[in-house]
Design a protein around this motif. Structure first.
Motif, mmCIF file in Angstrom:
data_model
loop_
_atom_site.group_PDB
_atom_site.id
_atom_site.type_symbol
_atom_site.label_atom_id
_atom_site.label_comp_id
_atom_site.label_asym_id
_atom_site.label_seq_id
_atom_site.Cartn_x
_atom_site.Cartn_y
_atom_site.Cartn_z
ATOM 1 N N LEU A 170 -6.225 22.949 9.669
ATOM 2 C CA LEU A 170 -7.370 22.063 9.877
ATOM 3 C C LEU A 170 -6.940 20.608 9.979
ATOM 4 C CD1 LEU A 170 -10.123 23.403 7.417
ATOM 5 C CD2 LEU A 170 -10.088 23.571 9.902
ATOM 6 N N GLY A 171 -5.777 20.308 9.400
ATOM 7 C CA GLY A 171 -5.294 18.933 9.414
ATOM 8 C C GLY A 171 -5.973 18.110 8.336
ATOM 9 N N PRO A 172 -5.463 18.172 7.107
ATOM 10 C CA PRO A 172 -6.098 17.459 5.992
ATOM 11 C C PRO A 172 -6.110 15.949 6.227
ATOM 12 C CG PRO A 172 -3.952 18.330 5.346
ATOM 13 C CD PRO A 172 -4.258 18.891 6.693
ATOM 14 N N GLU A 173 -7.170 15.323 5.773
ATOM 15 C CA GLU A 173 -7.287 13.881 5.970
ATOM 16 C C GLU A 173 -7.128 13.125 4.674
ATOM 17 O OE1 GLU A 173 -10.936 13.104 7.994
ATOM 18 O OE2 GLU A 173 -10.330 14.309 9.722
ATOM 19 N N ASP A 174 -7.045 13.882 3.589
ATOM 20 C CA ASP A 174 -7.034 13.281 2.272
ATOM 21 C C ASP A 174 -5.633 13.452 1.662
ATOM 22 O OD1 ASP A 174 -7.677 12.410 -0.240
ATOM 23 O OD2 ASP A 174 -9.661 13.332 -0.151
ATOM 24 N N THR A 175 -5.074 12.364 1.151
ATOM 25 C CA THR A 175 -3.739 12.465 0.553
ATOM 26 C C THR A 175 -3.762 13.391 -0.649
ATOM 27 O OG1 THR A 175 -4.042 10.082 0.698
ATOM 28 C CG2 THR A 175 -1.805 10.882 0.493
ATOM 29 N N SER A 176 -4.906 13.434 -1.358
ATOM 30 C CA SER A 176 -5.006 14.300 -2.525
ATOM 31 C C SER A 176 -4.857 15.765 -2.138
ATOM 32 C CB SER A 176 -6.355 14.122 -3.207
ATOM 33 O OG SER A 176 -6.426 12.869 -3.781
ATOM 34 N N LYS A 206 -3.645 3.870 2.513
ATOM 35 C CA LYS A 206 -3.069 3.196 1.358
ATOM 36 C C LYS A 206 -2.128 4.141 0.614
ATOM 37 C CE LYS A 206 -7.178 0.555 0.572
ATOM 38 N NZ LYS A 206 -8.483 0.807 0.001
ATOM 39 N N PRO A 207 -1.031 3.630 0.105
ATOM 40 C CA PRO A 207 -0.154 4.484 -0.689
ATOM 41 C C PRO A 207 -0.739 4.734 -2.069
ATOM 42 C CG PRO A 207 0.664 2.245 -0.678
ATOM 43 C CD PRO A 207 -0.544 2.271 0.213
ATOM 44 N N GLY A 208 -0.129 5.664 -2.794
ATOM 45 C CA GLY A 208 -0.601 5.963 -4.135
ATOM 46 C C GLY A 208 -0.310 4.820 -5.093
ATOM 47 N N TYR A 209 -1.253 4.540 -5.961
ATOM 48 C CA TYR A 209 -1.009 3.501 -6.948
ATOM 49 C C TYR A 209 -1.829 3.755 -8.207
ATOM 50 C CZ TYR A 209 -5.493 1.610 -5.339
ATOM 51 O OH TYR A 209 -6.806 1.470 -5.003
ATOM 52 N N TRP A 265 9.144 7.772 -12.633
ATOM 53 C CA TRP A 265 8.591 6.552 -12.033
ATOM 54 C C TRP A 265 7.262 6.774 -11.327
ATOM 55 C CZ3 TRP A 265 9.724 2.200 -13.938
ATOM 56 C CH2 TRP A 265 11.018 1.941 -14.415
ATOM 57 N N HIS A 266 6.538 7.816 -11.729
ATOM 58 C CA HIS A 266 5.179 7.944 -11.189
ATOM 59 C C HIS A 266 4.365 6.730 -11.629
ATOM 60 C CE1 HIS A 266 4.752 12.477 -10.067
ATOM 61 N NE2 HIS A 266 5.515 11.785 -9.246
ATOM 62 N N SER A 267 3.493 6.273 -10.736
ATOM 63 C CA SER A 267 2.849 4.968 -10.958
ATOM 64 C C SER A 267 2.050 4.915 -12.259
ATOM 65 C CB SER A 267 1.942 4.631 -9.779
ATOM 66 O OG SER A 267 0.909 5.582 -9.646
ATOM 67 N N GLU A 268 1.429 6.046 -12.647
ATOM 68 C CA GLU A 268 0.604 5.991 -13.860
ATOM 69 C C GLU A 268 1.439 5.744 -15.110
ATOM 70 O OE1 GLU A 268 0.954 8.396 -11.616
ATOM 71 O OE2 GLU A 268 -0.009 10.248 -12.275
ATOM 72 N N ARG A 269 2.734 6.133 -15.045
ATOM 73 C CA ARG A 269 3.562 5.927 -16.237
ATOM 74 C C ARG A 269 3.957 4.454 -16.387
ATOM 75 N NH1 ARG A 269 7.252 11.374 -16.701
ATOM 76 N NH2 ARG A 269 5.759 12.692 -15.592
ATOM 77 N N ILE A 296 -6.618 3.369 -17.237
ATOM 78 C CA ILE A 296 -5.844 3.369 -15.998
ATOM 79 C C ILE A 296 -6.656 4.009 -14.874
ATOM 80 C CG2 ILE A 296 -3.800 4.395 -14.876
ATOM 81 C CD1 ILE A 296 -2.440 4.133 -17.681
ATOM 82 N N MET A 297 -6.610 3.383 -13.712
ATOM 83 C CA MET A 297 -7.271 3.962 -12.542
ATOM 84 C C MET A 297 -6.215 4.370 -11.542
ATOM 85 S SD MET A 297 -9.646 1.869 -13.897
ATOM 86 C CE MET A 297 -9.230 0.270 -13.239
ATOM 87 N N LYS A 298 -6.335 5.593 -11.045
ATOM 88 C CA LYS A 298 -5.372 6.063 -10.060
ATOM 89 C C LYS A 298 -6.129 6.490 -8.812
ATOM 90 C CE LYS A 298 -1.769 9.561 -9.571
ATOM 91 N NZ LYS A 298 -0.710 8.789 -8.955
ATOM 92 N N ASN A 299 -5.559 6.218 -7.635
ATOM 93 C CA ASN A 299 -6.285 6.551 -6.404
ATOM 94 C C ASN A 299 -5.965 7.951 -5.884
ATOM 95 O OD1 ASN A 299 -3.707 6.042 -5.519
ATOM 96 N ND2 ASN A 299 -4.359 5.001 -3.648
ATOM 97 N N LEU A 300 -5.143 8.698 -6.606
ATOM 98 C CA LEU A 300 -4.851 10.078 -6.229
ATOM 99 C C LEU A 300 -5.066 10.966 -7.454
ATOM 100 C CD1 LEU A 300 -1.473 9.606 -4.324
ATOM 101 C CD2 LEU A 300 -3.733 9.934 -3.308
ATOM 102 N N ARG A 301 -4.782 12.244 -7.294
ATOM 103 C CA ARG A 301 -4.853 13.136 -8.444
ATOM 104 C C ARG A 301 -3.675 12.890 -9.372
ATOM 105 N NH1 ARG A 301 -7.257 18.435 -7.785
ATOM 106 N NH2 ARG A 301 -5.494 19.325 -8.873
#
Length: 612
Positions: A438-444, A477-480, A543-547, A565-570
């Motif tokens: 289907l071609g996912p559109e969501d980075t999550s 946008k990249p993950g942050y 080095w995952h951003s949430e850490r 903490i707010m994260k824009n991905l799972r």
DNA sequence: ATAGGGTTAG
């Protein structure tokens, strides 16, 4: 009493001043004196009075009792439903009347219909009516065109709104305001501002439309800037419409301190008991992860509507307090407030979190049978989630196959996520293949896919997904992760940080890592690309951003304070484990908002009970 | 001597 026209005048006063009880008395008087028998004049005015004052029940009763209904009666009953936030009902009534009674809309009815279409995003219906309107004898009416501008603006099609706008002979502040709102909401700031500059007529409502439009279009910071400029110019902006928008903006940005600031502004202006403002505050505090503040606002409200109840229910559910959400639903029913579609999304979501499959199924049925609500795609997705989380993958799949909607990415992702948890590899891979096609559109979704393939040791597929993701991150946008310390907000991206406090952050993470390893932590590197060296895999997780965000938060915040903490991905599975352990080590509450839910890590546990 | 269109909350 008085002359009939004197009474008519008094009814109109009631409309203007929103005095429904006075209006009701006048209604009784009209009935007693028999004026109503002379035609629909009194009835229609009374109808309109009830509608505008939010007395839908009285309006409906009067409408049903009317022996002679004319087009004005229909227009008024439609307005009543639009005003009561029941636009679907307007469209339903219209379609029934047009087929059964051959109701032909006049200009007034067209305007109410477009208003209804705007209220429920009924693009298809609106377009059909638009075509019909153009062919009608009312096609030159500017007010109807104005309602069309609003309709297209609200449906996110500002260019279509503009072409109708261009055809308006006498453009007044109303159509300008609608158009500006349309461009703002579509995120087209410069066009919205250009229009505002060119407007020959603007008022506070125009500014309100711009501010709220930009908030809804996700340009919250721009919107706050405009608000500040307005205040500096000395504009009188202390009105609840704007304040509500500012609260929405704080919620979207998940900036608690900003939200509190707006809350103080609300109190300063004396709007703390305004229904809309309170509803927005409940949502804002919940989205900024201060649920007890949300509860407090809700508890202090004198009058609560379905939105107030729904907001607190959804807030509770998102923070993992499923049972409280369900008991609030019961209380709401006892209070005589009728749930709507959004309420059901909230409580079915809550059931799915608490593993209450039967209860959730029952509520879904009750929504249809007892409340006559038509389930949306979102409701089916909730149901899929409910089954899938409890391991009933086949049942979940069944719903996807038989529901009257084409499943979207979110629906498939919901099923897929449970396949990972439930160890259902084969079906998981099948779904993943389908989603990839289907071609996912969501980075999550990509992260989910990559996890499924990694668990199934299908490395070729993993790297395919990773490549897809990399191209998406370049475009989007990249993950942050952001950590909110009140006075400042810091953003961290994945990979070794270049932050000035890099050494301290690294030191603390290293120390915590050693401590949790003592407690049995083993990094789950299955979620990282296979072709790296083992150590490199661990380094990537480290080095995952949430850490980085967490370490910075721990270093800079007051001892014992919660870290938000707010994260824009799972959140990845490994970080989830690490956060649980760290919450124990540091003895603090760690709150992470990922792309669609909250995790409260405390004493080694998470509020999501490891389902997310 | 009736009635319609713009801004707020999930």
């Amino acid at each position: 009493m008085n002359h009939p026209f004197e009474i008519l005048h008094q009814i109109k006063q009631c409309i203007k001043l929103r005095f429904p009880l006075e209006g009701k008395k006048l209604h009784a008087h009209v009935v007693k004196s028999g004026f109503g028998l002379h035609g629909p004049l009194f009835s229609n005015t009374l109808l309109y009075m009830y509608g505008k004052c939010g007395f839908l029940k009285d309006a409906l009763q009067l409408f049903d009792e009317m022996p002679h209904r004319d087009l004005a009666s229909w227009a008024s009953i439609f307005t009543s439903h639009n005003h009561a936030n029941l636009p679907q009902k307007t469209l339903f009534l219209y379609s029934a009347a047009s087929s059964k009674e051959n109701l032909q809309p006049d200009d007034f009815i067209y305007a109410t219909l477009f208003n209804a279409c705007a209220g429920c995003n009924a693009l298809k219906v609106g377009e059909q009516l638009h075509a019909q309107f153009i062919a009608s004898s009312f096609a030159d009416n500017d007010v109807v065109k104005s309602s069309l501008v609003d309709f297209y603006a609200k449906c996110g099609l500002p260019d279509r709104a503009r072409s109708v706008f261009n055809s308006i002979a006498l453009k007044n502040v109303v159509c300008w305001t609608s158009l500006i709102y349309g461009y703002a909401k579509a995120g087209r700031k410069s066009e919205a501002l250009a229009l505002l500059r060119n407007t020959p007529c603007k008022n506070l409502q125009t500014w309100t439309a711009l501010i709220s439009g930009l908030m809804q279009g996700g340009l919250c910071l721009d919107s706050f800037k405009i608000f500040k400029e307005l205040r500096l110019e000395g504009a009188y902006v202390d009105e609840p419409f704007i304040l509500s928008s500012l609260i929405v903006g704080s919620a979207t940005l998940a900036m608690l301190e900003l939200g509190k600031q707006v809350h103080r502004l609300v109190i300063g202006f004396g709007y703390e008991s305004n229904l809309y403002v309170c509803n927005a505050l409940i949502d804002m505090y919940a989205k900024c992860s201060d649920v007890s503040a949300a509860e407090m606002i809700f508890g202090n409200m004198g009058k609560r509507d379905v939105v107030s109840w729904t907001s607190i229910i959804v807030g509770m559910a998102q923070h993992g307090r499923a049972l409280e959400a369900l008991s609030l639903y019961e209380t709401m029913a006892l209070a005589g407030v009728k749930p709507n579609g959004v309420t059901f999304t909230g409580i079915i979501y809550a059931c799915s979190h608490a593993g209450l499959v039967e209860k959730g199924r029952h509520l879904f049925n009750s929504m249809v049978v007892d409340h006559g609500l038509r389930p949306s795609l979102q409701h089916y997705t909730c149901l899929v989630d409910l089954y899938a989380r409890s391991g009933l993958i086949e049942e979940a799949k069944d719903i996807l196959d038989t529901m009257p909607f084409t499943p979207d990415e979110a629906a498939w992702a919901s099923l897929l996520s449970s396949c990972c948890q439930g160890g259902k590899k084969e079906i998981g891979v099948r779904i993943a293949d389908h989603l990839l096609e289907l071609g996912p559109e969501d980075t999550s979704t990509c992260i989910l896919l990559s996890n499924v393939y990694a668990h199934a040791t299908m490395w070729e597929q993993v790297s395919k997904v990773r490549k897809l993701m990399a191209s998406m991150e370049r475009k989007k946008k990249p993950g942050y992760s952001c950590v909110d310390l009140g006075k400042e907000i810091q953003v961290f991206y994945a990979g070794e940080t270049e932050h000035p406090m890099r050494d301290e952050i690294f030191g603390l993470l290293k120390e915590l890592d050693a401590e949790i390893r003592k407690r049995g932590y083993v990094p789950d590197t299955s979620l990282v690309l296979h072709d790296l060296q083992h150590q490199e895999k661990e380094r990537q997780l480290f080095w995952h951003s949430e850490r980085s965000a967490l370490a910075y938060g721990l270093l800079k915040s007051a001892p014992g304070a919660s870290i938000r903490i707010m994260k824009n991905l799972r959140v990845c599975g490994d970080c989830h484990t690490v956060f649980k352990l760290i919450s124990n080590v540091v003895g603090r509450e760690l709150i992470v908002r990922d792309v669609n839910r909250f995790h409260h890590f405390k004493d080694g546990e998470c509020s999501c009970q490891d389902f997310w």
